[in-house]
Design an enzyme around this catalytic site. Sequence first.
Site, PDB file in Angstrom:
ATOM      1  N   PRO A 177       8.137  -5.833   1.667  1.00 18.56           N
ATOM      2  CA  PRO A 177       8.589  -7.516   1.990  1.00 18.56           C
ATOM      3  C   PRO A 177       8.090  -8.045   3.376  1.00 18.56           C
ATOM      4  O   PRO A 177       8.803  -8.913   3.856  1.00 18.56           O
ATOM      5  CB  PRO A 177       9.771  -7.306   1.509  1.00 18.56           C
ATOM      6  N   LYS A 231       7.751  -4.706   8.817  1.00 14.72           N
ATOM      7  CA  LYS A 231       6.862  -4.366   9.560  1.00 14.72           C
ATOM      8  C   LYS A 231       5.961  -5.229  10.154  1.00 14.72           C
ATOM      9  O   LYS A 231       5.646  -5.612  11.296  1.00 14.72           O
ATOM     10  CB  LYS A 231       6.091  -2.970   9.403  1.00 14.72           C
ATOM     11  N   CYS A 274       8.631   6.779   4.028  1.00 12.51           N
ATOM     12  CA  CYS A 274      10.103   7.008   4.011  1.00 12.51           C
ATOM     13  C   CYS A 274      10.496   8.094   3.114  1.00 12.51           C
ATOM     14  O   CYS A 274      11.247   8.180   2.292  1.00 12.51           O
ATOM     15  CB  CYS A 274      10.674   5.839   3.782  1.00 12.51           C
TER      16      CYS A 274
HETATM   17  C1  SAM Z   1       6.936   1.539   1.728  1.00 14.03           C
HETATM   18  S1  SAM Z   1       6.470  -0.070   0.994  1.00 14.03           S
HETATM   19  C2  SAM Z   1       6.091  -1.073   2.224  1.00 14.03           C
HETATM   20  C3  SAM Z   1       7.251  -1.617   2.983  1.00 14.03           C
HETATM   21  C4  SAM Z   1       6.718  -2.655   4.091  1.00 14.03           C
HETATM   22  N1  SAM Z   1       5.660  -1.961   4.806  1.00 14.03           N
HETATM   23  C5  SAM Z   1       7.675  -3.137   5.009  1.00 14.03           C
HETATM   24  O1  SAM Z   1       7.912  -2.596   5.884  1.00 14.03           O
HETATM   25  O2  SAM Z   1       8.447  -4.052   4.814  1.00 14.03           O
HETATM   26  C6  SAM Z   1       5.128   0.385   0.033  1.00 14.03           C
HETATM   27  C7  SAM Z   1       4.334  -0.722  -0.510  1.00 14.03           C
HETATM   28  O3  SAM Z   1       2.945  -0.237  -1.008  1.00 14.03           O
HETATM   29  C8  SAM Z   1       2.688  -1.367  -1.958  1.00 14.03           C
HETATM   30  N2  SAM Z   1       1.586  -0.619  -2.730  1.00 14.03           N
HETATM   31  C9  SAM Z   1       1.469   0.289  -3.836  1.00 14.03           C
HETATM   32  N3  SAM Z   1       0.559   0.582  -4.220  1.00 14.03           N
HETATM   33  C10 SAM Z   1      -0.457   0.012  -3.216  1.00 14.03           C
HETATM   34  C11 SAM Z   1      -1.933   0.118  -3.083  1.00 14.03           C
HETATM   35  N4  SAM Z   1      -2.600   0.646  -3.791  1.00 14.03           N
HETATM   36  N5  SAM Z   1      -2.374  -0.796  -2.411  1.00 14.03           N
HETATM   37  C12 SAM Z   1      -1.605  -1.245  -1.401  1.00 14.03           C
HETATM   38  N6  SAM Z   1      -0.237  -1.552  -1.475  1.00 14.03           N
HETATM   39  C13 SAM Z   1       0.315  -0.793  -2.451  1.00 14.03           C
HETATM   40  C14 SAM Z   1       4.054  -1.590  -2.673  1.00 14.03           C
HETATM   41  O4  SAM Z   1       3.838  -2.519  -3.551  1.00 14.03           O
HETATM   42  C15 SAM Z   1       5.059  -1.557  -1.443  1.00 14.03           C
HETATM   43  O5  SAM Z   1       5.308  -2.908  -1.353  1.00 14.03           O
END
Ligand code: SAM
Length: 573
Positions: free
Chosen positions: A304, A307, A424
Amino acid sequence: MHKKSLFDDSEEEGQGEYDEGGEADEFDIDGDDNFERPEAQDMDFLSSDEEADSLPTKPTKPTKKPRFAASSSDDDDDDEEAEEEPTTARNIEARSRALEAKAIAERAADMAEAAAAGAGEETMFALPSAEQQEAEASGSAPVDVNELQLRMRECVKVLGDFKKFAAPNRSRSEYVQQLLADIASYYGYNAFLAEKLFDLFPVAEAIEFFESNELPRPVTIRTNTLRTRRRELAQALINRGVNLEPIGKWSKVGLQVFESSVPIGATPEYLAGHYMLQAASSFLPVIALDPQPGERVLDMASAPGGKTTYISALMQNTGVVFANDANKERTKGLTANVHRLGCRNVVVCNYDGREFPKVMGGFDRVLLDAPCSGTGVISKDASVKQNKSARDFTLLSHLQKQLILCAIDSVTPSSSATVVYSTCSVTVDENESVIAYALRKRPHVRLVDTGLEFGREGFKAFRGKTFGEEMGKTRRFYPHVNNMDGFFVAKLRVGKPGKRAEQAREESEDEQGGDVGLPLEKMAFDDEADAELIRESKRKYLLKHKGIKLRPKAKVDAALCKTNGKDAESDEE
Ligand SMILES: C[S@@+](CC[C@H](N)C(=O)[O-])C[C@H]1O[C@@H](n2cnc3c(N)ncnc32)[C@H](O)[C@@H]1O
């Protein structure tokens, strides 16, 4: 000499009204501060989540009692102290810190004490019989929780000095198996995950890790320097009855919240975008990325937006940050955060990350905060304990490997071209293995120092796999060591590809089937167990190369892929 105040970030003021400035930051964390602190009254402690796109209002306790309980005499000491001097706004930070440190120290000391106490004991601990083990496993003879604790301690003791404490006819692996079964049952993990996590640490440290997953992490916030300065934010929140302190010398924008009489996710300052509720660990990949004003940056999996909005602030709202996420629903919270924090250099978009760089490339830096199993954030999401299987790790690792190659291929090679990979999660499959794969497939890429001041070195070798000295440049963070979420950060520099690098790139495209839209459930990799899936992937590749075009999974949502600023508009493809 003028003594700097606790929240004095005056050195930050040179580069613009609220800008972050350079890295050095001299806090007088232990000294007096200049703030008027109202008396603490009826303080509720609030839960924090990096991914908090809703406002936390439920009060939670600051710390859970460690399940490896401290002795009652210690509790008595606490009571005496409490009687001697009441908790006030002045002494509360120190008390809170002391309690946290005490809890961690007690858990570690427990193991050592148990071993020392056992050293003089005559009676030898006996592992349960096979029948007893079976009855326990089937649930027909449940073990009392105290007995379980005791047995775990005994196993740790034996495994700490096997020659001295083991029964003559028992093997090391029998004690390990018993300890693993007890960890799974005591902490509520499935057997597979209990073992996977246990294998990461020496025996006594593994218990510390499992224990720390039972405790909440500190509530932390990040000052949004696009809207305010940390000192001003701190003063405003203190005036509302929030008890806080700088997060540590390593950050100039972080604050740790100890107590608050108001919901920390609904203060006027929060709503005005002066801060983000953000886990301390989530600052780290952005610090490693080190984005510069005017650059073109991709945050490949960004929702969300904790970062993304930090990147935007470090770039002082210049250049452009493409904030992508494959999950359309999650981009709504991301867009809301981007607006709330006043990030005008952010373009939100909704592609599968594996479609980059085909949809756009030419980035100066890419952050891949990859989708992962979440084994570093079990204290926030206990469901991980039960719902992760071997297959999940195979699939996730494959997705992460696909994504990291796309991240690398999305930057324009140069002496400063950077990719930061973070998760994480604490498993090797999702971290060092992914980096080793990327280095193998992209020989023009090398690991560089993350620039982070703390954290353990990544594994140079693990259970028969050799990753090499270079992997020591990656960083691991653990809840029981750093009192923050389990986290992994690697920083890669992308140089100009030579002939060998081009060849490797083509090979890896073939291996992946050239199909960036492959759904997660069907993903495959070079793991023998997944041979069937690899065949499926290759079949799709051949189909595609005979002219049958597969539709990309995620499409750009025109409504979401909007720009908020001039720079962004001119950079959009
Ligand atoms: C660890 S979370 C990201 C948290 C975010 N970076 C933050 O700091 O707020 C991982 C994200 O990857 C997304 N995601 C999953 N598969 C993906 C893909 N193939 N390509 C891009 N995003 C993806 C998910 O929807 C999720 O929001």
